[in-house]
Design an enzyme around this catalytic site. Structure first.
Site, short mmCIF file in Angstrom:
data_model
loop_
_atom_site.label_atom_id
_atom_site.label_comp_id
_atom_site.label_asym_id
_atom_site.label_seq_id
_atom_site.Cartn_x
_atom_site.Cartn_y
_atom_site.Cartn_z
CE1 TYR A 50 -3.10 -2.97 0.38
CE2 TYR A 50 -3.68 -2.19 2.56
CZ TYR A 50 -3.86 -3.09 1.53
OH TYR A 50 -4.79 -4.09 1.66
CG HIS A 108 -0.98 -8.39 0.16
ND1 HIS A 108 -0.61 -7.07 0.16
CD2 HIS A 108 -2.32 -8.38 -0.07
CE1 HIS A 108 -1.67 -6.31 -0.06
NE2 HIS A 108 -2.72 -7.08 -0.21
#
Length: 278
Positions: A50, A108
């Protein structure tokens, strides 16, 4: 404000409602984090990919809330799953987040080329060392969960997946519940697609709330499920908290069950082959 319940097993105690931060950045992210914590949120979700961990860390620090009261999740990107790369990634994440540990550390995305036993062994070592309180995965199918939890025997605490009223995840949920794995729902509001469905709008009108609040409460009512809607504005953060007070009935749940369940919002080219339900 209604107290946010926790969900967990095997020592994990994660607030069921958290704040997602995908596509938040900079000062806006920092301000949103600090505001959410002031409103009563205690579960913050971020990720290496992110590129906002520094802003998240600054927001947590600015809030004045003791670190021990906050459940903080971050994730290692699928290109960094070699043992040495995982260690470099967590060290970088901790520095940016201004903390000595994270409460939950996730893979992830799975990678076709990953050495999953080695990756999970490394994460288990990080847990023993104290930099990671719990570890788990994200975007894992039933087959991948089986490999991780049963074949490898890793203590998977959580599988974070896309899950909302328009996507059936019953197979993953069933497996997770049978093996004591918490499910965290990302994209719980289906990226704005909820307004297209009159049935959902009807439930919202009945309760005097929004379709998004209905969809969120439907998730939060489920055993073993947490949800992390992104919300940058104070109004949205407060609306998500207010969803906790909604009481859905059997008629509401029946209408939601009748909605289409094949609307996947996140499906990148590197995604695994999703499990199909016959």
């Amino acid at each position: 404000m209604t107290k946010i319940a926790t969900v967990g097993a095997n020592g994990l105690a994660m607030p069921k409602l958290g704040l997602g931060t995908w596509r938040m950045s900079g000062k806006e992210c920092q301000t949103s984090i600090a505001r959410a914590l002031a409103l009563g949120y205690r579960h913050i979700d971020t990720a290496e990919m992110y590129n906002n961990e520094a802003a998240v860390g600054a927001g947590i620090e600015a809030s004045g809330i003791p670190r021990g009261e906050i459940f903080l999740t971050t994730k290692v990107w699928y290109e960094n799953l070699a043992p040495d790369a995982i260690r470099r990634a967590i060290e970088s994440s901790l520095a940016k987040l201004r903390t000595s540990y994270v409460d939950l550390y996730l893979i992830h995305w799975p990678s076709a080329s990953m050495n999953l036993p080695a990756a999970l062994e490394t994460m288990a070592h990080l847990k023993c060392e104290g930099t990671v309180k719990h570890f788990g995965v994200a975007n894992f199918t039933v087959a991948l969960l089986c490999q991780a939890a049963e074949i490898i025997g890793a203590e998977i605490a959580c599988n974070q997946i896309e899950y909302h009223v328009l996507l059936d995840q019953s197979a993953v949920l069933d497996y997770a519940r049978r093996h004591g794995i918490v499910v965290t729902a990302y994209c719980p509001l289906a990226q704005g697609r909820l307004s297209d469905y009159d049935g959902l709008a009807g439930i919202a009108t009945k309760h005097g709330v929004t379709p998004a609040q209905i969809a969120l409460k439907w998730l939060l009512d489920q055993d073993g499920v947490a949800a992390i809607p992104k919300a940058t504005r104070a109004e949205s953060q407060q609306a998500n908290l207010a969803a906790l007070d909604i009481v859905l009935d059997d008629e509401d749940r029946s209408v939601i069950a009748s909605l289409p369940k094949t609307q996947r919002c996140v499906d990148p080219g590197f995604a695994p082959q999703w499990d199909r339900v016959a």
